[in-house]
Design a protein around this motif. Structure first.
Motif, PDB file in Angstrom:
ATOM      1  N   MET A 225       0.680  -1.100   0.119  1.00 28.78           N
ATOM      2  CA  MET A 225      -0.038   0.061   0.072  1.00 28.78           C
ATOM      3  C   MET A 225       0.844   1.258  -0.013  1.00 28.78           C
ATOM      4  O   MET A 225       2.002   1.185   0.155  1.00 28.78           O
ATOM      5  N   SER A 226       0.279   2.450  -0.026  1.00 24.74           N
ATOM      6  CA  SER A 226       0.756   3.570  -0.585  1.00 24.74           C
ATOM      7  C   SER A 226       1.914   3.879   0.315  1.00 24.74           C
ATOM      8  O   SER A 226       1.990   3.712   1.711  1.00 24.74           O
ATOM      9  N   GLU A 227       2.828   4.816  -0.034  1.00 27.11           N
ATOM     10  CA  GLU A 227       4.088   5.565   0.748  1.00 27.11           C
ATOM     11  C   GLU A 227       4.829   4.379   1.368  1.00 27.11           C
ATOM     12  O   GLU A 227       5.422   4.799   2.527  1.00 27.11           O
ATOM     13  N   SER A 228       4.785   3.099   0.932  1.00 30.27           N
ATOM     14  CA  SER A 228       5.884   2.239   1.553  1.00 30.27           C
ATOM     15  C   SER A 228       6.939   2.137   0.652  1.00 30.27           C
ATOM     16  O   SER A 228       7.333   2.247  -0.535  1.00 30.27           O
ATOM     17  N   TYR A 229       8.202   1.824   1.618  1.00 28.34           N
ATOM     18  CA  TYR A 229       9.356   1.590   1.042  1.00 28.34           C
ATOM     19  C   TYR A 229      10.143   0.260   1.303  1.00 28.34           C
ATOM     20  O   TYR A 229       9.966  -0.222   2.439  1.00 28.34           O
TER      21      TYR A 229
END
Lengths: 368, 400
Positions: A324-328
């Motif tokens: 999911m979003s903004e994962s690194y």
């Protein structure tokens, strides 16, 4: 279409996917790279010509509110009608509604004010693309009290659906609640249509008689009096009632036919974020995956659903993952069957693996 | 509360952009697609809102349909304000005379009443054909600190290119003593970026004087700025450090797109400090199956072929066996199976047939002379038939 108002339950059976609903209501579970589950019910209503939608919320609806905003992305920021949030309404007896009927009770003040003749009530717990105007059409033609939308499919091992039998005219003759069953059955998908005045009467009666279950106290007896009809929905339908079905619903989007059915018309609306286009850098490799704006892919991604702003580092391999979003994801990681919530960071060299039935889940904001 | 704005921006967006040939046949230059999901005008508009300027007049004239539709009420840039916001300003019919915008200065002159509605102290003049991120607020602070009447943003350019620009010759304190407009052998390499801040009263005064001069071409660079300098007004330069590109030609537009690629791009869209806003289209995430190397892919794409060193706009389909290399696809384009696109700029809604071949390898094509320096250009809505070859450097605006 006859004038119709929509009502959406954004938060029903939240406990079915505890991993994802710990920090949000069911309707705001992220899905398909850039959507939330509620986008489907809401967009379908808008595309069916509905311009007033009441959104019944319960707990943890901060992320839902953030997603929906004024409703402008759905063309529902309006002077007349538009998107109207219906947060829990507390009287002296209880703080939060405990079931569907109490939820509807809380929305009756909203419904009383609506001038629309018909009402569509839908859950936001599934991915589908329904034309509600067709249901209204049938509802008027059959002169039904209630029209319940069903989807025919094979019964699963665990079944959280209500099922029913209909006669040749699709009139419902019997309803089974919580029954274990086999074979292809008609599964009620928690979408129904009624005249607004009829629904308000039902709610009034339910309050007067102290009913607690919409299906048990209202639908089952009503089926006996014989004026409830089924409406057969034949398109794609995937209920999200477990992490496993959530995983399947996402992976289904890698099938071109399903993707085209849901998104081919480009009319599933969602909140817009101004992320730059996705970048696949030298050494990056993408196979059979969804990659939205904002992603930076330096490693290998196979059979994955990525969300906005995901970074996959050099030498890393992701297979069958939902990130999911903004994962690194750092360098030289190896992830397989992982479902990672938002804002997660995975350090270089991490190995993580789950399986199809039980994906490895990473909580929102975790550092691994 | 005061109903006024300290600074109002005026964005010159009326130019035809004739050096973009087929790309501006039907749309104004600021509406040309850039960087897979943007249009050129996103950059100045985003710069405005990111610099705290929320009142922008967009002066349109040439083919404004797409541009007007795109800017709309300004909501994507948070420029839908109750007082201020973005306004499209087209030429209008007046009681005494009716005219198109004759030049940059005349366009602003015709909208003096618009600016005066906000009673501004300062007016910022911008162009609609530059790709850059800039904090106009810093420039305004410099203008105020110097008590200048006009401040012109400028940057160093390579000496051999200096003749293409308006050049500023400055004193050590940054004040300007001379302009050289596209001079063959300019004295310095400080080029004007076409970004001006005026003290509003001075701007209005010199626009009115310029309008009265029948010999004037009503152009800022040629007429208004030299007139102010000659009259002894305080003209300052403002040095800009950072990425800035005029995308007025096919080759500079191609280069600016390529500047977004690489491990460390020359112009980084990913930097979250100053987000470039755009009217993001409604499309699902890109589906990628094929080989993608060093490329930008926008939402809605379906990539089953090969994409190398390219910028692929929203809703493009690249079928199996198709190869797109060193190219810019602006959006909504289908490259059918087995087709090859090399060193090209493809406008929106183009269909490239099976096994068609558009352009040639960058190593060969870039040696070609001509209007596009070997870049092949396909205009909006073009269809290229199956198996058809479009030679390098061609500009196509009819189906082939």
């Amino acid at each position: 279409m006859a004038s119709t108002v929509g009502v959406i339950f954004s938060s029903i059976n939240d406990e079915e996917v505890p991993e994802l609903t710990k920090v949000r209501s069911k309707g705001s579970i992220p899905y398909g790279g850039r959507y939330r589950i509620v986008d489907f019910a809401l967009s379908c209503m808008v595309n069916s010509g509905i311009t007033t939608v009441g959104m019944i919320t319960k707990n943890n609806y901060q992320s839902l509110m953030d997603h929906l905003g004024s409703g402008k992305e759905w063309d529902l920021a309006r002077k007349e009608g538009g998107l109207i949030m219906l947060p829990p309404y507390s009287d002296e007896s209880e703080m939060l509604y405990r079931n569907r009927l109490e939820g509807l009770k809380g929305s009756s003040a909203f419904l009383k004010k609506c001038k629309e003749d018909f009402v569509v009530v839908a859950d936001s717990n599934a991915v589908y693309r329904i034309d509600f105007s067709k249901i209204i059409e049938q509802h008027i033609k059959t002169n039904a009290d209630l029209t319940l939308v069903y989807h025919e499919h094979e019964c699963g091992e665990v079944n959280s659906y209500m099922m029913f039998e209909t006669d040749n005219d699709d009139r419902i003759v019997s309803i089974d609640i919580n029954q274990h069953s086999h074979g292809v059955r008609k599964h009620y998908i928690n979408v129904f249509v009624a005249r607004t005045s009829y629904l308000l009467n039902l709610i009034q009666t339910a309050i007067a008689r102290g009913y607690s279950s919409f299906s048990g106290d209202i639908l089952v007896p009503a089926a006996k009096t014989g004026n409830i009809y089924g409406y057969k929905y034949t398109g794609y339908y995937q209920l999200i009632d477990s992490l496993e079905s959530y995983f399947k619903a996402n992976m289904d989007l890698l099938n071109k036919k399903i993707r085209t059915e849901l998104f081919g018309e480009r009319d599933i609306y969602t909140k817009v974020n101004d992320a730059p286009p996705a970048m696949v850098s030298e050494g990056g490799k993408v196979v059979n995956s969804l990659v939205p704006d904002g992603c930076l892919i330096e490693g290998t991604v196979e059979n994955c659903i990525l969300f906005r702003g995901v970074k996959v580092g050099k030498g890393s391999t992701l297979k069958n993952c939902i990130i999911m979003s903004e994962s690194y994801i750092g360098d030289d990681c190896n992830l397989s069957y992982v479902v990672s919530d938002k804002d997660v960071s995975v350090a270089d060299g991490t190995l993580l693996a789950g399986c199809k039935q039980k994906p490895y889940f990473i909580n929102k904001g975790t550092h691994i | 509360m005061l109903r006024k704005k300290e600074c109002v921006a005026m964005l010159l967006a009326g130019g035809q952009g004739s050096r973009l040939y087929a790309l501006t046949s039907n749309i104004a230059k600021p509406a040309v697609c850039f960087g897979a999901k943007y249009r050129i005008i996103d950059f100045p508009l985003s710069n405005c809102i990111n610099s705290g300027i929320d009142t922008v007049g967009v002066l349109t004239q040439y083919q404004p349909l797409v541009l007007n539709e795109y800017v709309g009420n300004g909501q994507p840039w948070d420029l839908d304000r109750t007082f201020g916001g973005v306004h499209i300003l087209s030429p209008y019919e007046a009681k005494t005379d009716t005219s198109w915008y004759k030049g940059t200065a005349n366009a602003i002159y015709q909208n003096i009443r618009f600016m005066k509605m906000y009673d501004p102290e300062y007016v910022l003049i911008l162009s609609g054909d530059h790709i850059y991120k800039m904090d106009y607020d810093k420039m305004l602070a410099a203008h105020k600190a110097a008590k200048a009447d006009c401040t012109i943003a400028c940057m160093k350019v390579p000496m051999k290119e200096a003749s293409r620009f308006g050049i500023l010759n400055t004193n050590p304190d940054g004040s300007i003593y001379e302009f050289e407009e596209k001079h063959k052998q300019p004295k310095s390499d400080l080029a004007s970026m076409g970004i001006y801040i005026f003290t509003a009263s001075k701007l209005f005064k010199y626009l009115e004087l310029d309008e009265k001069d029948p010999k004037s071409e009503n152009d800022f660079g040629k007429n208004v700025l030299p007139a102010m300098l000659n009259a002894g007004e305080k003209m300052m330069s403002y040095r800009f450090e950072g990425y800035w590109k005029d995308v007025g030609t096919i080759s500079s537009l191609w280069e600016a797109n390529m500047d977004l690629l690489g491990a460390v791009p020359k112009f980084d869209l990913r930097d979250t400090e100053r987000v470039i806003h755009s009217r993001s289209p409604l499309a699902p995430p890109a589906y990628i199956e094929g080989e993608v190397v060093n490329s930008l892919i926008a939402n809605g794409c379906d990539i089953e072929g090969t994409v190398i060193n390219s910028v692929i706009g929203t809703d493009c389909v690249i079928e199996k066996g198709a190869v797109v290399k060193d190219s810019v696809l602006m959006g909504n384009t289908v490259v059918k199976a087995g087709a090859k696109v090399d060193y090209s700029i493809i406008d929106e809604e183009v269909t490239i047939g099976k096994k068609a071949k558009v352009g040639d390898d960058i190593k060969k094509a870039s040696k070609l002379e001509g209007k596009t320096s070997g870049i092949t250009v396909l205009g909006r809505g073009i269809s290229v038939n199956d198996g058809k070859e479009v030679p390098a450097g061609e500009i196509i605006d009819k189906n082939v």
